[in-house]
Design an enzyme around this catalytic site. Structure first.
Site, PDB file in Angstrom:
ATOM      1  N   ASP A 139       1.024  -1.046   0.091  1.00  6.21           N
ATOM      2  CA  ASP A 139       0.074  -0.149   0.011  1.00  6.21           C
ATOM      3  C   ASP A 139       0.886   1.163   0.078  1.00  6.21           C
ATOM      4  O   ASP A 139       1.584   1.638   0.884  1.00  6.21           O
ATOM      5  CB  ASP A 139      -0.993  -0.090   1.294  1.00  6.21           C
ATOM      6  CG  ASP A 139      -1.679   1.122   1.173  1.00  6.21           C
ATOM      7  OD1 ASP A 139      -1.712   2.349   0.356  1.00  6.21           O
ATOM      8  OD2 ASP A 139      -2.592   1.241   2.351  1.00  6.21           O
ATOM      9  N   ASN A 153      -0.103   4.705  -0.589  1.00  2.00           N
ATOM     10  CA  ASN A 153      -0.881   5.476  -0.364  1.00  2.00           C
ATOM     11  C   ASN A 153      -0.373   6.660  -1.159  1.00  2.00           C
ATOM     12  O   ASN A 153      -0.293   7.882  -0.770  1.00  2.00           O
ATOM     13  CB  ASN A 153      -0.263   5.954   1.166  1.00  2.00           C
ATOM     14  CG  ASN A 153      -1.384   5.303   2.029  1.00  2.00           C
ATOM     15  OD1 ASN A 153      -2.610   5.373   1.945  1.00  2.00           O
ATOM     16  ND2 ASN A 153      -1.030   4.706   3.301  1.00  2.00           N
ATOM     17  N   ASP A 206      -2.314   0.571  -4.404  1.00  2.00           N
ATOM     18  CA  ASP A 206      -1.840  -0.673  -4.173  1.00  2.00           C
ATOM     19  C   ASP A 206      -0.997  -1.176  -5.314  1.00  2.00           C
ATOM     20  O   ASP A 206      -1.477  -1.411  -6.398  1.00  2.00           O
ATOM     21  CB  ASP A 206      -2.777  -1.669  -3.726  1.00  2.00           C
ATOM     22  CG  ASP A 206      -3.370  -1.079  -2.257  1.00  2.00           C
ATOM     23  OD1 ASP A 206      -3.041  -1.222  -1.160  1.00  2.00           O
ATOM     24  OD2 ASP A 206      -4.616  -0.481  -2.670  1.00  2.00           O
ATOM     25  N   HIS A 238      -9.485  -2.103   0.664  1.00  2.00           N
ATOM     26  CA  HIS A 238      -8.634  -2.482  -0.220  1.00  2.00           C
ATOM     27  C   HIS A 238      -8.867  -3.929  -0.802  1.00  2.00           C
ATOM     28  O   HIS A 238      -9.501  -4.527  -0.090  1.00  2.00           O
ATOM     29  CB  HIS A 238      -6.911  -2.366   0.236  1.00  2.00           C
ATOM     30  CG  HIS A 238      -6.524  -1.192   0.741  1.00  2.00           C
ATOM     31  ND1 HIS A 238      -5.826  -0.345  -0.020  1.00  2.00           N
ATOM     32  CD2 HIS A 238      -6.772  -0.553   1.832  1.00  2.00           C
ATOM     33  CE1 HIS A 238      -5.410   0.815   0.932  1.00  2.00           C
ATOM     34  NE2 HIS A 238      -5.866   0.574   1.732  1.00  2.00           N
TER      35      HIS A 238
END
Length: 260
Positions: A149, A151, A220, A250
């Site tokens: 991940d 971000n 991701d 997610h």
């Protein structure tokens, strides 16, 4: 070798989803983020029953990363790293190991909260230090996979409404530039080797019917080194687990590599 990444947003809550998905998708290697479990509580036995070995680095309530590998195909995890030089951070966000000859680095990148916040400045510093670490990793391990991940939505194709998001957190130019500096080391966004268009996301907010309306972000990522680029034969985002009851926000992303 099928490699996956999934921010499960609490492994305790999502363990039934994970075991179901492992049985359905049969990945060889899985990187998890936001396990939110202390190491003593990591479900080693349950994963062994599902056919997977695990190595993990966790903490209570927040963060936490883990790597899983199919026990019937791959040997032990080698050269495990949970912290990197020059980054004094008690948060468990980093986990690297060599699995079946492939170096895998699992990252749960700092969110940053908001542009201009002190956590945003920390995120950019965290990414700069991570780049230094990854430069060494790719020199030692040409078969390198960096996933997790991030971000960060790499560009506007990865954002459901670029005008609404503008230059906010996850989309700001400094974050994207920090990610580009990492990929410039010789890493490739595996999904973009196969799909150039937009409207493909891996995260959707729980609010406003975001998943149903496909109001998401692709944050991701699975990055692969030059030595693996020609070995990539497929990459995908599996939306199915996001449709299950009490899902993570997610969903898993995968890449298939044709390697021995």
């Amino acid at each position: 070798m099928k490699i996956a990444s999934w921010n499960v947003n609490s492994l305790k809550v999502r363990m039934p989803h994970l075991t179901q998905w492992l049985a359905d998708a049969k990945p060889d290697v899985v990187a998890l983020q936001e396990t939110k479990l202390e190491d003593a509580k990591f479900p080693v036995d349950e994963l062994a029953a599902a056919g997977y070995r695990a190595v993990y680095s966790g903490q209570k309530t927040y963060n936490g990363v883990a790597l899983l590998a199919r026990a019937d195909v791959h040997g032990e995890f080698a050269d495990v790293v949970t912290d990197i030089p020059n980054l004094d951070d008690p948060q468990r966000r980093i986990l690297a190991a060599t699995i079946g000859g492939v170096r895998v680095v699992d990252l749960y990148v700092v969110n940053g909260k908001a542009v201009g916040d002190e956590k945003y400045a920390y995120k950019l510093d965290w990414l700069a230090k991570m780049r230094e670490f990854l430069a060494g990793e790719i020199a030692r391990h040409p078969k390198l996979v960096v996933l997790g991940d991030f971000n960060i939505a790499p560009d506007d194709r990865d954002v459901h409404d670029p005008d609404a998001w503008g230059e906010d957190i996850l989309c700001s130019p400094p974050e994207r530039e920090a990610l580009r500096r990492i990929t410039d080391l010789g890493l490739h966004d595996s999904f973009r080797l196969f799909e150039s268009g937009g409207e493909h996301y891996s995260w959707w907010d729980y609010r406003q019917g975001a998943f149903r309306r496909n109001m998401g972000l692709r944050i991701d990522l699975i990055l692969i080194g030059d030595a693996l680029k020609s070995k990539a034969i497929a990459a995908s985002i599996d939306r199915t687990p996001r449709t299950w009851e009490r899902p993570s926000d997610h969903t898993p992303v995968t890449v298939d590599l044709d390697i021995q």
